[in-house]
Design a protein around this motif. Structure first.
Motif, mmCIF file in Angstrom:
data_model
loop_
_atom_site.group_PDB
_atom_site.id
_atom_site.type_symbol
_atom_site.label_atom_id
_atom_site.label_comp_id
_atom_site.label_asym_id
_atom_site.label_seq_id
_atom_site.Cartn_x
_atom_site.Cartn_y
_atom_site.Cartn_z
ATOM 1 N N ILE A 92 -11.526 -14.735 -0.470
ATOM 2 C CA ILE A 92 -10.361 -13.847 -0.487
ATOM 3 C C ILE A 92 -9.097 -14.686 -0.700
ATOM 4 C CG2 ILE A 92 -9.080 -12.096 0.809
ATOM 5 C CD1 ILE A 92 -11.832 -12.137 2.597
ATOM 6 N N LEU A 93 -8.337 -14.351 -1.718
ATOM 7 C CA LEU A 93 -7.115 -15.105 -2.012
ATOM 8 C C LEU A 93 -5.907 -14.184 -2.088
ATOM 9 C CD1 LEU A 93 -5.457 -17.595 -2.954
ATOM 10 C CD2 LEU A 93 -6.181 -17.045 -5.301
ATOM 11 N N SER A 94 -4.899 -14.517 -1.287
ATOM 12 C CA SER A 94 -3.609 -13.831 -1.348
ATOM 13 C C SER A 94 -2.566 -14.862 -1.772
ATOM 14 C CB SER A 94 -3.250 -13.243 0.024
ATOM 15 O OG SER A 94 -1.967 -12.639 -0.016
ATOM 16 N N HIS A 95 -1.777 -14.526 -2.775
ATOM 17 C CA HIS A 95 -0.718 -15.461 -3.196
ATOM 18 C C HIS A 95 0.388 -14.732 -3.949
ATOM 19 C CE1 HIS A 95 -2.819 -16.475 -7.313
ATOM 20 N NE2 HIS A 95 -2.522 -15.208 -7.201
ATOM 21 N N ARG A 96 1.457 -15.457 -4.200
ATOM 22 C CA ARG A 96 2.580 -14.901 -4.947
ATOM 23 C C ARG A 96 2.204 -14.750 -6.417
ATOM 24 N NH1 ARG A 96 7.904 -18.173 -2.633
ATOM 25 N NH2 ARG A 96 7.620 -17.631 -0.427
ATOM 26 N N TRP A 97 2.825 -13.784 -7.068
ATOM 27 C CA TRP A 97 2.537 -13.551 -8.481
ATOM 28 C C TRP A 97 3.134 -14.679 -9.322
ATOM 29 C CZ3 TRP A 97 6.906 -13.109 -11.476
ATOM 30 C CH2 TRP A 97 8.098 -12.769 -10.818
ATOM 31 N N HIS A 102 3.709 -2.873 -1.312
ATOM 32 C CA HIS A 102 2.291 -2.535 -1.373
ATOM 33 C C HIS A 102 1.547 -3.100 -0.162
ATOM 34 C CE1 HIS A 102 -1.539 -1.444 -3.061
ATOM 35 N NE2 HIS A 102 -1.951 -2.703 -3.029
ATOM 36 N N TYR A 103 1.806 -4.358 0.155
ATOM 37 C CA TYR A 103 1.186 -4.969 1.343
ATOM 38 C C TYR A 103 1.589 -4.205 2.603
ATOM 39 C CZ TYR A 103 -0.972 -9.262 -0.513
ATOM 40 O OH TYR A 103 -1.795 -10.164 -1.144
ATOM 41 N N ARG A 104 2.854 -3.851 2.686
ATOM 42 C CA ARG A 104 3.331 -3.121 3.875
ATOM 43 C C ARG A 104 2.613 -1.782 4.019
ATOM 44 N NH1 ARG A 104 9.706 -2.723 3.800
ATOM 45 N NH2 ARG A 104 9.236 -1.558 5.683
ATOM 46 N N LYS A 105 2.519 -1.058 2.930
ATOM 47 C CA LYS A 105 1.898 0.269 2.961
ATOM 48 C C LYS A 105 0.415 0.186 3.350
ATOM 49 C CE LYS A 105 1.223 4.395 0.093
ATOM 50 N NZ LYS A 105 1.987 5.321 0.927
ATOM 51 N N CYS A 106 -0.267 -0.819 2.818
ATOM 52 C CA CYS A 106 -1.719 -0.924 3.027
ATOM 53 C C CYS A 106 -2.110 -1.575 4.352
ATOM 54 C CB CYS A 106 -2.353 -1.701 1.874
ATOM 55 S SG CYS A 106 -2.225 -0.866 0.280
ATOM 56 N N THR A 107 -1.207 -2.357 4.944
ATOM 57 C CA THR A 107 -1.561 -3.082 6.168
ATOM 58 C C THR A 107 -0.743 -2.670 7.389
ATOM 59 O OG1 THR A 107 0.029 -4.881 5.785
ATOM 60 C CG2 THR A 107 -2.170 -5.102 4.778
ATOM 61 N N GLY A 108 0.462 -2.152 7.170
ATOM 62 C CA GLY A 108 1.345 -1.843 8.299
ATOM 63 C C GLY A 108 2.056 -3.067 8.837
ATOM 64 N N LEU A 109 1.872 -4.224 8.187
ATOM 65 C CA LEU A 109 2.531 -5.451 8.634
ATOM 66 C C LEU A 109 4.003 -5.458 8.211
ATOM 67 C CD1 LEU A 109 -0.222 -8.042 7.603
ATOM 68 C CD2 LEU A 109 0.215 -7.154 9.907
ATOM 69 N N THR A 110 4.804 -6.240 8.907
ATOM 70 C CA THR A 110 6.216 -6.355 8.553
ATOM 71 C C THR A 110 6.377 -7.280 7.351
ATOM 72 O OG1 THR A 110 6.596 -8.268 9.976
ATOM 73 C CG2 THR A 110 6.865 -6.072 10.974
ATOM 74 N N GLU A 111 7.509 -7.161 6.680
ATOM 75 C CA GLU A 111 7.778 -8.034 5.534
ATOM 76 C C GLU A 111 7.790 -9.498 5.960
ATOM 77 O OE1 GLU A 111 11.246 -8.896 2.181
ATOM 78 O OE2 GLU A 111 11.175 -6.944 3.185
ATOM 79 N N LYS A 112 8.304 -9.780 7.151
ATOM 80 C CA LYS A 112 8.366 -11.161 7.647
ATOM 81 C C LYS A 112 6.960 -11.748 7.768
ATOM 82 C CE LYS A 112 10.466 -13.872 11.400
ATOM 83 N NZ LYS A 112 9.294 -14.654 11.839
ATOM 84 N N VAL A 113 6.047 -11.000 8.358
ATOM 85 C CA VAL A 113 4.665 -11.481 8.533
ATOM 86 C C VAL A 113 3.988 -11.641 7.179
ATOM 87 C CG1 VAL A 113 2.376 -10.892 9.430
ATOM 88 C CG2 VAL A 113 4.408 -10.524 10.846
ATOM 89 N N ILE A 114 4.206 -10.695 6.288
ATOM 90 C CA ILE A 114 3.598 -10.750 4.954
ATOM 91 C C ILE A 114 4.062 -11.990 4.205
ATOM 92 C CG2 ILE A 114 3.528 -9.628 2.688
ATOM 93 C CD1 ILE A 114 3.755 -6.932 4.292
ATOM 94 N N ARG A 115 5.376 -12.236 4.226
ATOM 95 C CA ARG A 115 5.907 -13.395 3.503
ATOM 96 C C ARG A 115 5.439 -14.715 4.125
ATOM 97 N NH1 ARG A 115 9.920 -12.820 -0.248
ATOM 98 N NH2 ARG A 115 10.888 -10.769 -0.510
#
Length: 198
Positions: free
Chosen positions: A127-132, A160-173
């Motif tokens: 599983i890979l998550s990264h910036r575009w 999109h990450y926020r909607k699908c996970t409920g995480l905050t932008e700070k945590v996502i970044r």
């Protein structure tokens, strides 16, 4: 074996008709059960095929209870991925997702668009998550103008990450989209609400 068995001399007319019907039947396909296996790089052709499958499924007189999109992909064209994502969200039939082998970049974005509670990752999936990333060539004013789409793309991905996970932008970044690539185990993906385990 199937054909040789079915080609035995019929004992009567009724049997002959049944054998002819069975021989003309095509073998069952995973599509018959509402399953599509996407194992490719994301591009407009892949998007066309997946979008058509979802829309065709919604137009059937006898609708399935849900669809299942299995994904093995290292990513690809972000616009193609978002075209699939938007149609998944608009589908009257819930679309569940299965991550198989590898779900990276646009593959992960599409995977987390599946119905909540029904996003399954198999145990050996990478599983890979990264910036575009994006390459652009042009004159100065053209490059400056394109910066607007860069900003819109970043906003689109974060939302999109926020909607699908409920995480905050700070945590996502910080945890899912920092400067470096982020490889996750299925257990870590579950921790970030990207999936449920298989």
């Amino acid at each position: 074996f199937w054909k040789s068995k079915m080609r035995r001399k019929p004992t009567d007319h009724k049997t002959n008709g049944l054998e002819t019907q069975l021989l003309s039947m095509s073998p069952p396909s995973i599509r018959d059960f509402g399953v599509y296996y996407l194992a490719d790089e994301f591009n407009t052709n892949v998007a066309r095929d997946v979008v058509t499958w979802i829309m065709d499924s919604n137009l059937q007189a006898k609708k399935l209870s849900h669809l299942t999109l299995m994904i093995t992909s290292y990513g690809g064209d972000l616009a193609a991925a978002f075209s699939i994502i938007d149609v998944m969200r608009g589908s009257a039939i819930p679309v569940r997702t299965v991550g198989l082998g590898v779900i990276a970049s646009a593959g992960l974005l599409t995977f987390i668009s599946g119905e909540k509670g029904h996003r399954v990752i198999t145990p050996n999936t990478s599983i890979l998550s990264h910036r575009w990333s994006w390459g652009q060539v042009g004159k100065e004013h053209e490059l400056v103008a394109t910066m607007r789409e860069f900003e819109l793309t970043t906003t689109r991905v974060i939302n999109h990450y926020r909607k699908c996970t409920g995480l905050t932008e700070k945590v996502i970044r910080e945890r899912l989209l920092p400067p470096q690539d982020v490889w996750l185990s299925p257990a870590e993906a579950k921790k970030f609400k990207l999936c449920v385990l298989s």
